[in-house]
Scaffold this active site. Structure first.
Site, PDB file in Angstrom:
ATOM      1  N   SER A   1       0.840  -1.188   0.000  1.00 55.86           N
ATOM      2  CA  SER A   1       0.000   0.000   0.000  1.00 55.86           C
ATOM      3  C   SER A   1       0.888   1.255   0.000  1.00 55.86           C
ATOM      4  O   SER A   1       1.657   1.454  -0.929  1.00 55.86           O
ATOM      5  CB  SER A   1      -0.964  -0.050   1.191  1.00 55.86           C
ATOM      6  OG  SER A   1      -1.982   0.886   1.054  1.00 55.86           O
TER       7      SER A   1
ATOM      8  N   ASP B   1     -10.091  -3.705  -5.255  1.00 55.82           N
ATOM      9  CA  ASP B   1      -9.469  -2.890  -4.213  1.00 55.82           C
ATOM     10  C   ASP B   1      -9.969  -1.451  -4.284  1.00 55.82           C
ATOM     11  O   ASP B   1      -9.727  -0.758  -5.278  1.00 55.82           O
ATOM     12  CB  ASP B   1      -7.945  -2.934  -4.391  1.00 55.82           C
ATOM     13  CG  ASP B   1      -7.194  -2.285  -3.244  1.00 55.82           C
ATOM     14  OD1 ASP B   1      -7.828  -1.601  -2.412  1.00 55.82           O
ATOM     15  OD2 ASP B   1      -5.965  -2.455  -3.177  1.00 55.82           O
TER      16      ASP B   1
ATOM     17  N   HIS C   1      -7.938  -5.100  -1.214  1.00 57.70           N
ATOM     18  CA  HIS C   1      -6.680  -4.556  -0.732  1.00 57.70           C
ATOM     19  C   HIS C   1      -5.878  -5.561   0.090  1.00 57.70           C
ATOM     20  O   HIS C   1      -4.651  -5.546   0.064  1.00 57.70           O
ATOM     21  CB  HIS C   1      -6.971  -3.319   0.116  1.00 57.70           C
ATOM     22  CG  HIS C   1      -5.787  -2.432   0.336  1.00 57.70           C
ATOM     23  ND1 HIS C   1      -5.133  -1.787  -0.686  1.00 57.70           N
ATOM     24  CD2 HIS C   1      -5.130  -2.070   1.470  1.00 57.70           C
ATOM     25  CE1 HIS C   1      -4.138  -1.067  -0.203  1.00 57.70           C
ATOM     26  NE2 HIS C   1      -4.105  -1.226   1.106  1.00 57.70           N
TER      27      HIS C   1
END
Length: 720
Positions: free
Chosen positions: A571, A657, A692
């Site tokens: 991320s 995501d 995610h």
């Protein structure tokens, strides 16, 4: 969108008949890591330009963003993503045996039939269990006064035949008769709330779709407060649902006007008030609502002030406030419920002690803090709030904090503890005797000996002279002559510290002679709030520089050598991977970039994306601020790809995501493959039914870990 069009002119060249999606690379050697593999997919370039603050930006892979998002049905987009997945499968096929070996190692360290330590909450005792071989948990309870256990929630059954399943929240009504829970079955973080009558075990007909919040019951157990996601998938509201009534009749009791703020809900420790909190990454505002009267006018504690964060709890009509209003490391203040905005210092802020949390109980309160980067848990009495009551733990460097403590009055505190060499341990701390009782130590069925490993906390100098902490773990006897390979992990954003805790998964690297390291770079809050502030917005480059300098320092100290280091970040940590991939490619032997935030400019100018407005305080607003635009453009990984030799890399993404959209890693890989000058392995793995966090379930997620570690080990030549 008006704000964007004031600063951004889009000059797009439409293509009446789009060219074929994939074009064969003229020189297959540039994209194929072994002669036996076919050429990697190459995304077609389609002209697309934007002008922002007078600068023209070319984005030939813009078309990979499906314009119907969050629905993704563009055939060209799906064909490209599937082609990359096929390429990933082909490239990893020769290493299938190693992947399986790693997976079985990792699985062998997990106790398959396992359960949590039961905890009392009111008239019931609750716990969860994994059955042998199961991917998901089962939730149980039994009467605290004695009686049989009852299964109240079966994730195994709910997840059956689903590629993805996530349970986000489970909330039991105060009378113990009702349960609300929220599920997501595709990774998009679009949750559906369902209800169960726990007295009969039957599902209730009430269903609330499209939620994105905690679930909070009223005191009377007749209504549930929740937040709906808006059209841009942000929670800017609080609604109340009365059981048995149509969801269409639910009343909105709070609406946030600032598009950058998100709204959350909770309860005070004594359950007397519902807390409505709104804010972004640097500013907050809190309202209190009587838990027995959700229709009442919410009480504003203190109006928002830019840059001030605070949270609130209540005890006997006194507010306890955790705030950074006069010290970056936070203070604890009190106020009367009648005058909630008049704050008096109870515990002042400190340069040395960073107060990370405050928990209120009937007879005492608990401060969680960090001193010199080490967790502290401090129990204090209301009649002597300045008298320290720190709990002593058995090691000098560790991770510790409050565990599950649901009741307002508790004679014992549940604590979680671990270190880089000590498995997860659950303690009860007796308030009266001040003694720790060990309730459970994580069991490792395949065996584990603490004495076989070494952990260190060292400091490496950054280029500006700042010492940057690094946590290390390695097997005893690992050479310190530069010959050992290393895996270096980082996050470095939002004031989140990567805790130096225990991991059974990483043992598959460490047991093969690798040193595992965590770089506690600026941007996290490892050394206090100032450490975080020194890595955000216009100081963001400190994060990247710290990471590169940590690697160089570890090389100079003979822990490892250039080219023997694999690196990993997910991320925002994936953004770090992108920057250091561009800036210091010669240092890395392999790179794992998980759901990486790499297309910084294009994402941060798109205020329709779920997270963008709330991210501007963290990164800067390139729409309205030219200086922020120039700064972000100077490091944005996607915008700084150049013709050079890049090291091997595995990039992962999730088609659903909502945090880092799938097209960011897809565009980045496409640009790298078309621009780089060498043939190092470059792979993109996109989860087609996840978001995610990657695959759900114990074993699906573990197999992905095995694939990633197999990639690292083969690229570094450490396969045995």
């Amino acid at each position: 969108m008006r704000a964007i069009w004031m600063f951004l002119a889009v000059i797009a060249t439409p293509l009446v008949a789009p060219p074929p999606l994939l074009a064969q690379q003229k020189d297959a050697a540039l994209t194929s890591p072994t002669p036996a593999l076919p050429a990697a997919p190459v995304a077609e370039k389609r002209p697309h330009e934007t002008v922002l603050h007078g600068k023209k930006l070319s984005d030939p892979y813009h078309w990979l963003k499906d314009e119907s998002y969050p629905v993704i049905d563009d055939k060209d987009v799906l064909d490209y993503v599937k082609a990359e997945n096929a390429w990933f499968d082909a490239a990893m096929k020769p290493h299938a045996a190693l992947v399986e070996t790693l997976f079985q190692e990792m699985k062998g360290r997990i106790k398959e039939a396992d359960s949590s330590v039961p905890q009392k909450d009111g008239d019931w005792v609750y716990w969860v269990e994994f059955e042998e071989g199961a991917e998901y948990k089962k939730w149980y309870r039994r009467p605290a006064a004695g009686g049989d256990a009852a299964l109240i929630l079966d994730e195994v059954a709910m997840a059956k035949d689903k590629e993805y399943f996530r349970l986000s929240d489970v909330s039991i009504s105060p009378n113990g008769k009702l349960m609300a829970y929220a599920v997501d079955d595709n990774g998009s973080e679009r949750f559906e709330v369902r209800f169960t009558d726990l007295t009969t075990g039957k599902a209730l007909p009430d269903v609330i779709p499209g939620t994105l919040s905690s679930l909070v019951w009223t005191e009377n157990s007749d209504a549930l407060l929740y937040g709906l996601a808006n059209e841009n998938w942000r929670t800017d509201n609080v609604h109340v649902h009365y059981l048995g009534t149509p969801v269409s009749e639910d009343v909105r009791i709070y609406k946030e006007a600032d598009i950058g703020f998100g709204v959350g809900i909770g309860k005070t420790a004594d359950d007397a008030y519902i807390v409505i909190a709104t804010g972004d990454n640097e500013t907050s505002e809190v309202y209190l609502l009587p838990a027995d009267d959700p229709g009442a006018e919410p009480l504003l504690v203190s109006a928002r002030k830019k840059g001030r964060e605070y949270s609130v709890d209540v005890r006997e009509k006194t507010l306890y406030i955790h705030t950074n209003d006069d010290h970056a490391n936070f203070r604890i203040a009190t106020a009367s419920l009648d005058r909630p905005g008049e704050w008096q210092t109870l515990i002042p802020g400190s340069d040395d002690n960073y107060i990370t949390g405050l928990s209120i109980f009937r007879d005492y309160f608990v401060l969680e803090s960090r001193e010199n980067g080490v967790d502290q848990v401090d129990v204090r009495r209301y009649d002597a709030p300045l008298t320290p009551g720190r709990i002593k733990f058995p090691e000098t460097t560790y991770v510790a904090g409050l565990g599950d403590n649901p009741e307002y009055h508790q004679d014992k505190l549940r604590l979680d503890y671990e270190s880089m060499v000590t498995p997860d341990t659950v303690y009860d701390f007796d308030i009266a005797s001040k003694k720790l009782e060990t309730l459970k130590v994580q069991e490792i069925p395949s065996g584990y000996n603490h004495d076989n490993y070494v952990t260190e906390l060292v400091n490496m100098p950054a280029r500006d002279g700042t010492p940057v902490p690094v946590s290390l773990v390695y097997k005893k006897g690992t050479p310190r002559d530069g010959s050992a390979p290393m895996h270096l992990y980082v996050y470095g954003s939002y004031g989140y510290r990567v805790p130096p805790g225990f991991s059974t998964t990483r043992l598959s690297l460490v047991d093969r002679g690798m040193i595992y390291a965590i770089a506690h770079v600026r941007g996290g809050d490892d050394l206090g709030r100032a450490w975080y502030l020194a890595g955000k917005t216009t100081a963001r480059k400190n994060t990247f520089n710290d990471f590169i300098d940590v690697a160089k320092g570890l090389i100079a100290a003979k822990y490892t050598s250039a080219g023997k280091i694999s690196i990993e970040g997910r991320s925002a940590g994936g953004q770090v991977m992108g920057v250091v991939y561009n800036e210091a490619p010669e240092l890395w032997g392999a790179v794992l970039a998980g759901v990486p935030f790499v297309d910084v400019i294009n994402t941060m100018v798109d205020e329709t994306l779920p997270l963008t407005p709330g991210e501007w305080p963290e990164w800067g607003n390139p729409i309205t601020d030219k200086a922020a635009f120039d700064y972000m453009l100077s490091y944005s990984p996607y915008d700084n790809v150049t013709a050079k030799a890049y090291p091997p890399m595995l990039v992962s993404a999730g088609l659903n995501d909502p945090r880092v959209t799938y097209w960011e890693p897809a565009k980045w890989v496409a640009k790298l493959r078309a621009t780089r000058t060498n043939n190092a392995t470059l792979l993109l793995r996109t989860n087609m039914g996840a978001g995610h966090a990657g695959k759900s379930g114990r074993w699906g997620a573990l197999r992905e870990d095995a694939e990633e570690f197999a990639f690292v080990l083969t690229q570094l030549g450490v396969e045995k």
